[in-house]
Design a protein around this motif. Structure first.
Motif, PDB file in Angstrom:
ATOM      1  N   LEU A 131       5.595   8.490  -3.101  1.00 25.55           N
ATOM      2  CA  LEU A 131       4.615   7.747  -2.457  1.00 25.55           C
ATOM      3  C   LEU A 131       4.991   7.231  -1.107  1.00 25.55           C
ATOM      4  O   LEU A 131       5.918   6.401  -1.318  1.00 25.55           O
ATOM      5  CB  LEU A 131       4.040   6.574  -3.513  1.00 25.55           C
ATOM      6  CG  LEU A 131       3.693   7.136  -4.788  1.00 25.55           C
ATOM      7  CD1 LEU A 131       3.563   5.885  -5.778  1.00 25.55           C
ATOM      8  CD2 LEU A 131       2.432   7.769  -4.591  1.00 25.55           C
ATOM      9  N   THR A 153       0.839  -1.186   0.115  1.00 27.10           N
ATOM     10  CA  THR A 153      -0.017  -0.095  -0.102  1.00 27.10           C
ATOM     11  C   THR A 153       0.927   1.401  -0.119  1.00 27.10           C
ATOM     12  O   THR A 153       1.932   1.248   0.724  1.00 27.10           O
ATOM     13  CB  THR A 153      -1.132   0.020   1.202  1.00 27.10           C
ATOM     14  OG1 THR A 153      -1.786  -1.307   1.311  1.00 27.10           O
ATOM     15  CG2 THR A 153      -1.953   1.445   1.441  1.00 27.10           C
ATOM     16  N   SER A 154       0.416   2.440  -0.751  1.00 19.26           N
ATOM     17  CA  SER A 154       1.107   3.469  -0.796  1.00 19.26           C
ATOM     18  C   SER A 154       0.100   4.739  -0.501  1.00 19.26           C
ATOM     19  O   SER A 154      -0.894   4.626  -0.953  1.00 19.26           O
ATOM     20  CB  SER A 154       1.971   3.678  -2.288  1.00 19.26           C
ATOM     21  OG  SER A 154       1.137   3.705  -3.093  1.00 19.26           O
ATOM     22  N   LEU A 155       0.730   5.662   0.051  1.00 16.24           N
ATOM     23  CA  LEU A 155      -0.033   7.039  -0.037  1.00 16.24           C
ATOM     24  C   LEU A 155       0.858   8.063  -0.689  1.00 16.24           C
ATOM     25  O   LEU A 155       1.772   8.571  -0.086  1.00 16.24           O
ATOM     26  CB  LEU A 155      -0.120   7.185   1.274  1.00 16.24           C
ATOM     27  CG  LEU A 155      -0.775   8.514   1.960  1.00 16.24           C
ATOM     28  CD1 LEU A 155      -2.524   8.422   1.337  1.00 16.24           C
ATOM     29  CD2 LEU A 155      -0.701   8.659   3.434  1.00 16.24           C
ATOM     30  N   ILE A 163       2.390  11.551  -0.993  1.00 17.45           N
ATOM     31  CA  ILE A 163       2.638  12.816   0.014  1.00 17.45           C
ATOM     32  C   ILE A 163       3.158  14.034  -0.659  1.00 17.45           C
ATOM     33  O   ILE A 163       3.609  14.775   0.045  1.00 17.45           O
ATOM     34  CB  ILE A 163       3.592  12.201   1.120  1.00 17.45           C
ATOM     35  CG1 ILE A 163       4.880  11.684   0.320  1.00 17.45           C
ATOM     36  CG2 ILE A 163       2.855  11.120   2.028  1.00 17.45           C
ATOM     37  CD1 ILE A 163       5.878  11.400   1.533  1.00 17.45           C
TER      38      ILE A 163
END
Length: 90
Positions: A80, A2-4, A6
């Motif tokens: 990410l 999972t990545s977010l 930023i």
């Protein structure tokens, strides 16, 4: 994994993604976020031991190794966030 997203560095700052040997990773490869720029702190007060673990020199500039792991999204140019190299919760 999972990545977010930023985002990108603010004006006056540089972001480096480094491997476990503190060498730059190739684009899109996972690395530790290291921040350089005008607002990087001088160190932990009275804790030279901690300061030496997180402040590193890159081309004569004092930079902060965050412990955060990320990769560069080549399409968007954004970082990410993937996780941490330790178990610290932010």
């Amino acid at each position: 994994m999972t990545s977010l997203p930023i985002g990108r560095p603010m004006t006056g700052y540089r972001i480096y993604l480094l491997d476990e040997y503190r060498q730059p990773v190739i684009p899109s490869q996972l690395g530790e976020i290291v921040i350089g720029g005008v607002g990087v702190f001088a160190g932990y007060y009275g804790r030279a031991d901690l300061t030496s673990q997180v402040l590193i020199d890159i081309d004569g500039e004092q930079c902060y190794a965050t412990g955060d792991l990320a990769r560069l999204d080549l399409r968007s140019g954004e970082l990410l966030f993937i996780g941490r190299r330790d178990f610290q919760v932010k």
